[in-house]
Design a protein around this motif. Sequence first.
Motif, PDB file in Angstrom:
ATOM      1  N   ASP A 299       0.828  -1.193   0.000  1.00  0.00           N
ATOM      2  CA  ASP A 299       0.000   0.000   0.000  1.00  0.00           C
ATOM      3  C   ASP A 299       0.872   1.257   0.000  1.00  0.00           C
ATOM      4  N   TYR A 300       1.907   1.235   0.812  1.00  0.00           N
ATOM      5  CA  TYR A 300       2.836   2.356   0.893  1.00  0.00           C
ATOM      6  C   TYR A 300       3.518   2.581  -0.462  1.00  0.00           C
ATOM      7  N   LEU A 301       3.998   1.482  -1.070  1.00  0.00           N
ATOM      8  CA  LEU A 301       4.660   1.613  -2.379  1.00  0.00           C
ATOM      9  C   LEU A 301       3.699   2.145  -3.429  1.00  0.00           C
ATOM     10  N   THR A 302       2.464   1.699  -3.390  1.00  0.00           N
ATOM     11  CA  THR A 302       1.462   2.194  -4.342  1.00  0.00           C
ATOM     12  C   THR A 302       1.282   3.698  -4.177  1.00  0.00           C
ATOM     13  N   ARG A 303       1.213   4.159  -2.927  1.00  0.00           N
ATOM     14  CA  ARG A 303       1.084   5.610  -2.680  1.00  0.00           C
ATOM     15  C   ARG A 303       2.325   6.362  -3.153  1.00  0.00           C
ATOM     16  N   GLN A 304       3.514   5.780  -2.928  1.00  0.00           N
ATOM     17  CA  GLN A 304       4.752   6.427  -3.355  1.00  0.00           C
ATOM     18  C   GLN A 304       4.813   6.528  -4.884  1.00  0.00           C
ATOM     19  N   ILE A 305       4.423   5.470  -5.563  1.00  0.00           N
ATOM     20  CA  ILE A 305       4.410   5.495  -7.029  1.00  0.00           C
ATOM     21  C   ILE A 305       3.415   6.546  -7.511  1.00  0.00           C
ATOM     22  N   GLY A 306       2.264   6.616  -6.863  1.00  0.00           N
ATOM     23  CA  GLY A 306       1.272   7.644  -7.200  1.00  0.00           C
ATOM     24  C   GLY A 306       1.834   9.042  -6.988  1.00  0.00           C
ATOM     25  N   ALA A 307       2.573   9.231  -5.906  1.00  0.00           N
ATOM     26  CA  ALA A 307       3.188  10.543  -5.635  1.00  0.00           C
ATOM     27  C   ALA A 307       4.220  10.881  -6.703  1.00  0.00           C
TER      28      ALA A 307
ATOM     29  N   SER B 115      10.774  14.927  -9.073  1.00  0.00           N
ATOM     30  CA  SER B 115      10.488  13.562  -9.522  1.00  0.00           C
ATOM     31  C   SER B 115      11.664  12.638  -9.259  1.00  0.00           C
ATOM     32  N   PHE B 116      12.867  13.075  -9.588  1.00  0.00           N
ATOM     33  CA  PHE B 116      14.038  12.231  -9.375  1.00  0.00           C
ATOM     34  C   PHE B 116      14.318  12.034  -7.887  1.00  0.00           C
ATOM     35  N   ARG B 117      14.046  13.049  -7.087  1.00  0.00           N
ATOM     36  CA  ARG B 117      14.222  12.915  -5.639  1.00  0.00           C
ATOM     37  C   ARG B 117      13.239  11.876  -5.085  1.00  0.00           C
ATOM     38  N   LEU B 118      11.968  11.955  -5.502  1.00  0.00           N
ATOM     39  CA  LEU B 118      10.979  10.973  -5.069  1.00  0.00           C
ATOM     40  C   LEU B 118      11.325   9.576  -5.584  1.00  0.00           C
ATOM     41  N   ALA B 119      11.837   9.501  -6.808  1.00  0.00           N
ATOM     42  CA  ALA B 119      12.228   8.202  -7.369  1.00  0.00           C
ATOM     43  C   ALA B 119      13.348   7.579  -6.556  1.00  0.00           C
TER      44      ALA B 119
ATOM     45  N   ARG C   6       3.623  14.939 -13.345  1.00  0.00           N
ATOM     46  CA  ARG C   6       2.579  15.786 -13.950  1.00  0.00           C
ATOM     47  C   ARG C   6       2.713  17.236 -13.488  1.00  0.00           C
ATOM     48  N   ALA C   7       2.966  17.425 -12.200  1.00  0.00           N
ATOM     49  CA  ALA C   7       3.023  18.768 -11.625  1.00  0.00           C
ATOM     50  C   ALA C   7       4.229  19.569 -12.113  1.00  0.00           C
ATOM     51  N   GLU C   8       5.340  18.887 -12.380  1.00  0.00           N
ATOM     52  CA  GLU C   8       6.537  19.605 -12.817  1.00  0.00           C
ATOM     53  C   GLU C   8       6.385  20.156 -14.226  1.00  0.00           C
ATOM     54  N   GLY C   9       5.443  19.623 -14.943  1.00  0.00           N
ATOM     55  CA  GLY C   9       5.195  20.121 -16.282  1.00  0.00           C
ATOM     56  C   GLY C   9       6.168  19.551 -17.288  1.00  0.00           C
ATOM     57  N   PRO C  10       5.871  19.759 -18.548  1.00  0.00           N
ATOM     58  CA  PRO C  10       6.643  19.123 -19.610  1.00  0.00           C
ATOM     59  C   PRO C  10       8.055  19.648 -19.795  1.00  0.00           C
TER      60      PRO C  10
END
Length: 153
Positions: free
Chosen positions: A9-17, A34-38, A23-27
């Motif tokens: 469940d935690y990993l699913t939430r992390q992947i969602g984040a 994103s790389f920090r979260l990854a 998406r939020a960082e824009g194109p």
Amino acid sequence: MTVEGAGQDYLTRQIGALLEAIRAEGPVGEGRRSFRLAGHLAAEGGFHLGDIMAATAQLLAVHAWNNGYLGAAELLTRRMRDFGAESVELVRYLVRLETGCEQGWLPHADRDELIAYARRVQRADIEERAQAIEPSLPGVTDPERPDRMASES
């Protein structure tokens, strides 16, 4: 809920984040968040760092490409290669696998190549999912989508 279930469940939430950050960082974003979260996802979820970073770069590149930012997409694709040839290869095959699963079929040669890759790297999970995808011969339309191949020619 079991401890294992809570972890998933935690990993699913992390992947969602991670997907939300992309998406939020824009194109045209550099993908810093994103790389920090990854990186956190790789460390906490037991993923190979290069694999998750290459996948993140791929997602950012696709997001940029889809929004018309070809230069940013090219830069992110080059950056993806920095995470290692094996990680890039894995991401390429996973994209093919997910596409095949989503549409319910893959060209016969692509499916065979995907299965051969899974066997070579000893990934029974990928092989099993690939074998479940219906093969399609070149030029033959999917019965569910009779106009698909005709429109692609």
